[in-house]
Structures are given as C-alpha cells and as structure tokens.
Design an enzyme around this catalytic site. Structure first.
Site: not given
Ligand SMILES: O=C(O)C(=O)[C@H](O)CO
Ligand SMILES: [Mg+2]
Length: 259
Positions: A142, A239
């Site tokens: 990521e 998220e």
């Molecule tokens: O911060 C994010 O976007 C994440 O997905 C991670 O898992 C942690 O940095």
């Molecule tokens: Mg993330």
C-alpha cells in the site's frame, strides 16, 4: 452492488478492540479487517470472530517501534531478521483466522537511503510471497501519502505497480487506498483502470478529512461504478475516521445507494 469490510482499527474505535467485532456485526458487517491484532492471542480472536459470525479478511504486518518512528520493516536494510519475525507472526495469524490478505508494511526511510531500501523491500516481499502462496494468502503493498507519513518508502500506486512487476510473484497485489492515491496522484478512475490487474484490495475515506466517504473531493458513487466496471467485486475496506459514533455515520451508505 459493492460490499464492505469494516476496518476496526478506525471504525467502532470508541470501544475495546475485541468488542468492535460485535459492534461491526450489529451494524450489519460480516467482514472486518484490522491493522495490528498481535496483542491478542490467536485463540481469543478466533473465538470472538466465530461467536460473532464475522470473518477477518485482512491484517497488517507489525509496525515495529512506533515511538521511534517505525512503520513497518520490509524495506529496512539491516532489519531482515526482525522483518522475518513480523512476517511469520502475520502469516500465523492469517492462517489461523482464515484471513486471505496481509498488508506488508514497508517502513520509513530517509530519501538518500531509498534505493537500497527498495532492493531490501523487493527481496523481502519475494521471499514472503512464496510462503504466502503455499498458504493461499495474498500480500498487499500500500502506498501511503507523504502528508500523513513523511518519508514512507512507497507513496505512489504507480511505483507500487512497478515494484510488483519487479517482485514477479502472482500473489503480490496493490492495496489501492483511494484516500492516499487521491492525495498523491489523483486521476482516480483512469488509475483504477490502469492498475486493474494488480489491485488486490481497495479502501476508502473522504479526502482530505478521512471521515465518512460522503464529503470532500472524491465522488465515491463514481468510484463504486468504476470498480464495478473494472470487475472488482471484493469487499471494499471502510478505513475512515468517523465524525462521531460509527453507527451514527453509516447513513452515507444509503445516501450513495450502496445499502
Ligand atoms: O494507513 C492506512 O491507510 C493503512 O491502510 C495502513 O494499514 C496503516 O498505515
Ligand atoms: Mg489504507
């Protein structure tokens, strides 16, 4: 219609970690993902997930010493042995919990050390990917935006796509977190189309607030349509940092026509 997994690192965060699993279920989610589950023994997690009827679909490798500024070790030359421990812990949790995706955290690296760090990252990921493949697990890489994580080793989806090609293992994929990609690169729909073959997971949040995806500069209805068009049918990770109580903020799903 897209489906969603609740990232319980951010959602339901007003209660203890294990109780967030029940809270997610009560709010209608049967899939959760998290960042770092390691303070809880595997049997405890397994029992709580089973009791709630919830699947843990994703987790991260450990961050390292956060107080010292660490945020993953996969791209840290000289820390290969520590990374190997993080990796085998993550794989053990994933296998025991039936979790199919592990986000391998790269690390924070000074600009002058990046080239060597990327070599370490590629070598560590390649080794981990072969073990993951035997366990049926996908590794996610990521990019994180440099406003939130200055000097994070990888901050652009385009660069991750090149690194995935360099690793050369089929079970290594891009975690396309729309929040980070919008901040660093934009052109979201074209980028989703371009990276469709290597996208292994998607996460969402409003930009720039990182709240519920019903405000700010990203038109998430169009993003959901684009994901449908490229054939992405896996759960999308929520998220975001709720503006208030998570439950009170879930109205965005109906407003965007995904509930
Ligand atoms: O911060 C994010 O976007 C994440 O997905 C991670 O898992 C942690 O940095
Ligand atoms: Mg993330």
């Amino acid at each position: 219609m897209p489906s969603f997994s609740a990232n319980i690192a951010f959602l339901f965060a007003d209660r203890p970690f294990l109780d967030r699993i029940d809270a997610a279920k009560a709010a209608g989610f049967d899939k959760v993902e998290c960042h770092f589950p390691y303070e809880f023994p595997i049997p405890v997690l397994r029992e709580r997930l089973a009791r709630a009827g919830v699947a843990m679909t994703g987790l991260n490798t450990a961050p390292g010493d956060v107080a010292r500024g660490e945020w993953g070790l996969a791209g840290m030359p000289g820390r290969e042995a520590d990374f190997a421990v993080h990796w085998s812990d993550a794989l053990a949790y994933a296998q025991a919990l039936g979790t199919g995706k592990i986000h391998v955290m790269a690390g924070v690296v000074a600009p002058e050390a990046r080239a060597a760090a990327l070599d370490t990252y590629v070598a560590n990921i390649r080794r981990a990917a072969r073990e993951a493949a035997a366990a049926g697990v996908t590794i996610l890489l990521e990019p994180l935006n440099v406003r939130d994580k200055p000097d994070y080793l990888v901050s652009r989806s385009d660069e991750i796509a090149d690194l995935i090609a360099r690793v050369g293992e089929a079970n290594v994929k891009l975690l396309f977190d729309v929040y980070h990609v919008q901040i660093m690169e934009g052109d979201l729909i074209r980028r989703l189309e371009r990276h469709r073959d290597v996208i292994g997971h998607v996460q969402i949040a409003a930009v720039p607030s990182r709240h519920e995806p019903d405000e700010g500069e990203v038109a998430y209805r169009a993003i959901f349509d684009a994901l449908e068009a490229i054939g992405y049918h896996e759960p999308i990770g929520l998220e975001y940092r709720p503006r208030g109580r998570t439950e009170d903020g879930l109205g965005w799903m109906r407003a965007l026509g995904v509930a």
